[in-house]
Design a protein around this motif. Sequence first.
Motif, PDB file in Angstrom:
ATOM      1  N   VAL A 112       0.832  -1.212   0.000  1.00 26.66           N
ATOM      2  CA  VAL A 112       0.000   0.000   0.000  1.00 26.66           C
ATOM      3  C   VAL A 112       0.864   1.259   0.000  1.00 26.66           C
ATOM      4  O   VAL A 112       0.559   2.235  -0.689  1.00 26.66           O
ATOM      5  CB  VAL A 112      -0.958  -0.004   1.207  1.00 26.66           C
ATOM      6  N   ALA A 113       1.956   1.243   0.768  1.00 26.95           N
ATOM      7  CA  ALA A 113       2.845   2.406   0.801  1.00 26.95           C
ATOM      8  C   ALA A 113       3.442   2.665  -0.582  1.00 26.95           C
ATOM      9  O   ALA A 113       3.535   3.820  -1.024  1.00 26.95           O
ATOM     10  CB  ALA A 113       3.948   2.190   1.823  1.00 26.95           C
ATOM     11  N   PHE A 114       3.837   1.620  -1.256  1.00 30.61           N
ATOM     12  CA  PHE A 114       4.388   1.770  -2.607  1.00 30.61           C
ATOM     13  C   PHE A 114       3.360   2.431  -3.524  1.00 30.61           C
ATOM     14  O   PHE A 114       3.681   3.362  -4.265  1.00 30.61           O
ATOM     15  CB  PHE A 114       4.796   0.405  -3.158  1.00 30.61           C
ATOM     16  N   ILE A 115       2.119   1.967  -3.450  1.00 31.41           N
ATOM     17  CA  ILE A 115       1.051   2.547  -4.275  1.00 31.41           C
ATOM     18  C   ILE A 115       0.830   4.013  -3.898  1.00 31.41           C
ATOM     19  O   ILE A 115       0.716   4.885  -4.763  1.00 31.41           O
ATOM     20  CB  ILE A 115      -0.251   1.737  -4.102  1.00 31.41           C
ATOM     21  N   GLY A 116       0.775   4.283  -2.605  1.00 30.92           N
ATOM     22  CA  GLY A 116       0.509   5.635  -2.145  1.00 30.92           C
ATOM     23  C   GLY A 116       1.584   6.617  -2.571  1.00 30.92           C
ATOM     24  O   GLY A 116       1.291   7.727  -3.053  1.00 30.92           O
ATOM     25  N   PHE A 117       2.845   6.248  -2.402  1.00 30.09           N
ATOM     26  CA  PHE A 117       3.934   7.144  -2.797  1.00 30.09           C
ATOM     27  C   PHE A 117       4.012   7.305  -4.312  1.00 30.09           C
ATOM     28  O   PHE A 117       4.306   8.393  -4.814  1.00 30.09           O
ATOM     29  CB  PHE A 117       5.261   6.623  -2.251  1.00 30.09           C
ATOM     30  N   LYS A 118       3.739   6.238  -5.052  1.00 32.09           N
ATOM     31  CA  LYS A 118       3.762   6.339  -6.508  1.00 32.09           C
ATOM     32  C   LYS A 118       2.646   7.254  -7.019  1.00 32.09           C
ATOM     33  O   LYS A 118       2.846   8.036  -7.960  1.00 32.09           O
ATOM     34  CB  LYS A 118       3.633   4.945  -7.123  1.00 32.09           C
ATOM     35  N   LEU A 119       1.485   7.153  -6.411  1.00 33.42           N
ATOM     36  CA  LEU A 119       0.388   8.054  -6.796  1.00 33.42           C
ATOM     37  C   LEU A 119       0.756   9.508  -6.523  1.00 33.42           C
ATOM     38  O   LEU A 119       0.513  10.395  -7.345  1.00 33.42           O
ATOM     39  CB  LEU A 119      -0.892   7.678  -6.042  1.00 33.42           C
ATOM     40  N   ALA A 120       1.345   9.736  -5.355  1.00 32.23           N
ATOM     41  CA  ALA A 120       1.762  11.101  -5.019  1.00 32.23           C
ATOM     42  C   ALA A 120       2.823  11.599  -6.005  1.00 32.23           C
ATOM     43  O   ALA A 120       2.809  12.771  -6.419  1.00 32.23           O
ATOM     44  CB  ALA A 120       2.303  11.140  -3.599  1.00 32.23           C
ATOM     45  N   ASP A 121       3.716  10.715  -6.402  1.00 32.39           N
ATOM     46  CA  ASP A 121       4.757  11.093  -7.355  1.00 32.39           C
ATOM     47  C   ASP A 121       4.160  11.446  -8.711  1.00 32.39           C
ATOM     48  O   ASP A 121       4.572  12.415  -9.371  1.00 32.39           O
ATOM     49  CB  ASP A 121       5.744   9.930  -7.492  1.00 32.39           C
ATOM     50  N   MET A 122       3.152  10.666  -9.132  1.00 29.19           N
ATOM     51  CA  MET A 122       2.494  10.926 -10.408  1.00 29.19           C
ATOM     52  C   MET A 122       1.726  12.245 -10.392  1.00 29.19           C
ATOM     53  O   MET A 122       1.691  12.967 -11.393  1.00 29.19           O
ATOM     54  CB  MET A 122       1.533   9.783 -10.741  1.00 29.19           C
ATOM     55  N   ILE A 123       1.150  12.583  -9.263  1.00 28.98           N
ATOM     56  CA  ILE A 123       0.276  13.760  -9.194  1.00 28.98           C
ATOM     57  C   ILE A 123       1.064  15.048  -8.970  1.00 28.98           C
ATOM     58  O   ILE A 123       0.859  16.052  -9.667  1.00 28.98           O
ATOM     59  CB  ILE A 123      -0.773  13.580  -8.076  1.00 28.98           C
ATOM     60  N   VAL A 124       1.978  15.046  -7.998  1.00 28.36           N
ATOM     61  CA  VAL A 124       2.683  16.291  -7.659  1.00 28.36           C
ATOM     62  C   VAL A 124       4.200  16.142  -7.637  1.00 28.36           C
ATOM     63  O   VAL A 124       4.931  17.140  -7.549  1.00 28.36           O
ATOM     64  CB  VAL A 124       2.216  16.832  -6.284  1.00 28.36           C
ATOM     65  N   GLY A 125       4.705  14.890  -7.688  1.00 27.47           N
ATOM     66  CA  GLY A 125       6.138  14.670  -7.524  1.00 27.47           C
ATOM     67  C   GLY A 125       6.492  14.512  -6.058  1.00 27.47           C
ATOM     68  O   GLY A 125       5.899  15.177  -5.199  1.00 27.47           O
ATOM     69  N   LEU A 126       7.451  13.646  -5.771  1.00 31.08           N
ATOM     70  CA  LEU A 126       7.791  13.364  -4.378  1.00 31.08           C
ATOM     71  C   LEU A 126       8.781  14.359  -3.781  1.00 31.08           C
ATOM     72  O   LEU A 126       8.598  14.816  -2.650  1.00 31.08           O
ATOM     73  CB  LEU A 126       8.372  11.944  -4.249  1.00 31.08           C
ATOM     74  N   ARG A 127       9.809  14.708  -4.539  1.00 31.10           N
ATOM     75  CA  ARG A 127      10.893  15.505  -3.952  1.00 31.10           C
ATOM     76  C   ARG A 127      10.815  16.970  -4.337  1.00 31.10           C
ATOM     77  O   ARG A 127      10.370  17.331  -5.431  1.00 31.10           O
ATOM     78  CB  ARG A 127      12.261  14.966  -4.394  1.00 31.10           C
ATOM     79  N   VAL A 128      11.292  17.786  -3.426  1.00 30.81           N
ATOM     80  CA  VAL A 128      11.467  19.201  -3.739  1.00 30.81           C
ATOM     81  C   VAL A 128      12.714  19.344  -4.606  1.00 30.81           C
ATOM     82  O   VAL A 128      13.568  18.443  -4.636  1.00 30.81           O
ATOM     83  CB  VAL A 128      11.632  20.029  -2.445  1.00 30.81           C
ATOM     84  N   PRO A 129      12.865  20.436  -5.323  1.00 27.19           N
ATOM     85  CA  PRO A 129      14.100  20.645  -6.104  1.00 27.19           C
ATOM     86  C   PRO A 129      15.324  20.657  -5.183  1.00 27.19           C
ATOM     87  O   PRO A 129      15.239  21.047  -4.019  1.00 27.19           O
ATOM     88  CB  PRO A 129      13.868  22.018  -6.740  1.00 27.19           C
ATOM     89  N   GLU A 130      16.470  20.251  -5.727  1.00 30.15           N
ATOM     90  CA  GLU A 130      17.673  20.129  -4.895  1.00 30.15           C
ATOM     91  C   GLU A 130      18.078  21.457  -4.265  1.00 30.15           C
ATOM     92  O   GLU A 130      18.521  21.503  -3.113  1.00 30.15           O
ATOM     93  CB  GLU A 130      18.832  19.582  -5.723  1.00 30.15           C
ATOM     94  N   GLU A 131      17.911  22.558  -5.005  1.00 33.02           N
ATOM     95  CA  GLU A 131      18.291  23.848  -4.430  1.00 33.02           C
ATOM     96  C   GLU A 131      17.404  24.212  -3.236  1.00 33.02           C
ATOM     97  O   GLU A 131      17.856  24.820  -2.267  1.00 33.02           O
ATOM     98  CB  GLU A 131      18.247  24.960  -5.488  1.00 33.02           C
ATOM     99  N   HIS A 132      16.123  23.812  -3.292  1.00 38.07           N
ATOM    100  CA  HIS A 132      15.223  24.048  -2.155  1.00 38.07           C
ATOM    101  C   HIS A 132      15.620  23.171  -0.976  1.00 38.07           C
ATOM    102  O   HIS A 132      15.564  23.596   0.179  1.00 38.07           O
ATOM    103  CB  HIS A 132      13.779  23.758  -2.555  1.00 38.07           C
ATOM    104  N   GLU A 133      15.999  21.935  -1.291  1.00 46.97           N
ATOM    105  CA  GLU A 133      16.414  21.022  -0.238  1.00 46.97           C
ATOM    106  C   GLU A 133      17.656  21.532   0.476  1.00 46.97           C
ATOM    107  O   GLU A 133      17.743  21.475   1.716  1.00 46.97           O
ATOM    108  CB  GLU A 133      16.676  19.640  -0.840  1.00 46.97           C
ATOM    109  N   ARG A 134      18.621  22.041  -0.275  1.00 45.49           N
ATOM    110  CA  ARG A 134      19.858  22.514   0.346  1.00 45.49           C
ATOM    111  C   ARG A 134      19.632  23.791   1.145  1.00 45.49           C
ATOM    112  O   ARG A 134      20.268  23.999   2.177  1.00 45.49           O
ATOM    113  CB  ARG A 134      20.933  22.728  -0.725  1.00 45.49           C
ATOM    114  N   GLU A 135      18.740  24.633   0.682  1.00 42.06           N
ATOM    115  CA  GLU A 135      18.448  25.853   1.427  1.00 42.06           C
ATOM    116  C   GLU A 135      17.585  25.557   2.645  1.00 42.06           C
ATOM    117  O   GLU A 135      17.668  26.243   3.662  1.00 42.06           O
ATOM    118  CB  GLU A 135      17.742  26.869   0.521  1.00 42.06           C
ATOM    119  N   GLY A 136      16.747  24.531   2.542  1.00 38.92           N
ATOM    120  CA  GLY A 136      15.899  24.156   3.664  1.00 38.92           C
ATOM    121  C   GLY A 136      14.428  24.224   3.305  1.00 38.92           C
ATOM    122  O   GLY A 136      13.989  25.112   2.558  1.00 38.92           O
ATOM    123  N   LEU A 137      13.655  23.277   3.828  1.00 35.81           N
ATOM    124  CA  LEU A 137      12.221  23.248   3.536  1.00 35.81           C
ATOM    125  C   LEU A 137      11.451  24.313   4.290  1.00 35.81           C
ATOM    126  O   LEU A 137      10.369  24.712   3.860  1.00 35.81           O
ATOM    127  CB  LEU A 137      11.650  21.863   3.885  1.00 35.81           C
TER     128      LEU A 137
END
Length: 429
Positions: free
Chosen positions: A392-417
């Motif tokens: 179920v977790a695999f399905i849930g994360f994949k759906l989220a990835d398809m809809i909005v994407g899972l990760r923030v851009p790397e520059e946002h990650e390095r600066e901080g969420l």
Amino acid sequence: MNKMLAKLGLTSLALLPSLAMAAAPAVADKADNAFMMICTALVLFMSIPGIALFYGGLIRGKNVLSMLTQVAVTFSLVCVLWVVYGYSLAFSEGNAFFGGFGWAMLKNIQLTAVMGSFYQYIHVAFQASFACITVGLIVGSIAERIRFSAVLIFVGVWLTLSYLPIAHMVWAGGFLAQDGALDFAGGTVVHINAAVAGLVGAYLVGKRAGFGKEAFKPHNLPMVFTGTAILYVGWFGFNAGSASAANEIAALAFLNTVVATAGAVLAWTFGEWAVRGKPSLLGACSGFIAGLVAITPACGYVGVGGALIIGLVGGLAGLWGVTTLKKWLRVDDPCDVFGVHGVCGIVGCILTGVFASSSLGGVGYAQGVTMGHQVWVQLFSVGLTIVWSGVVAFIGFKLADMIVGLRVPEEHEREGLDVNSHGENAYNQ
């Protein structure tokens, strides 16, 4: 004859009060009702602020507000979904895996309805608190690099398709309950369930930028300690409250929670001292959580001696989980959700099958059940939970990835969420 009729008449009159009592609707016991309200508040306290502060202190300062926000908003989302359909699917009558929709929006639950010896509305709230903290546990595995919108999408999917059916299977007379699985307060439903979902999420989201090359240390250990202390106190509502009454089983669960946790803290501290040369506050805090997790499925079934052994084993298992196992898995789990909640939850569930034996001080097994059979049932319940939650977790994360994407851009990650996802800073720059 007249004397006999008179005697029967007197007997009938004597039975009238008991017949009237049998026909009277169930009434909540005031002591049990108050006890369950207090326990519910304690479990809610575990999420807000307990898990938020504990996780917030473990990650870097530039992401602490993102963690607090994720915990707070997912907490609220789960509360709403719980009332809309969650409680009904988890606890109303249905099949072996799901309940029905008879209690959706809490319809058909009267104000005076009683669940056991307390009002059903309190049962709704008590079980909602479990669902909230279970979801809160997951976000520690995917911290510091996931999109906030992706978290919310995942939570909706996973709560519906993993938490609700497993809660129904274990606590509402479903498949695992019929099989005889023992889980007093959430070893499978809460800890293993959440830990596996977090592990899947950590793999799918990927490692944080710079992981393995930069030092990722907890930014605020006093905050970690504060969160740990809150979780410890709240956990008594978690475990003792699962007795559903202020009775002897609640007392047993309460004492077992104290003893097992103390054993785990000592085991983790001395184990870390032996391996690394120094005992640490972070290790002691982790030992608290390890012991609490390990005793959760067992607390109402095992004796005090069994609880101590479970705590000692849980402390060492958790230390192994966040050191050796984490390296084997090659996963970036910032808050060690799987290493502690997954490993110690599995250990606790299996050992419940051992120490529930009356010969070892426990309350005993169901009639005709042997230790070997009970341990097998515990292993099966653990395996089913791992597979179910993982899929179920695999399905849930994949759906989220398809809809909005899972990760923030790397520059946002390095600066901080904090600043990029929420427009805030926890500390003055």
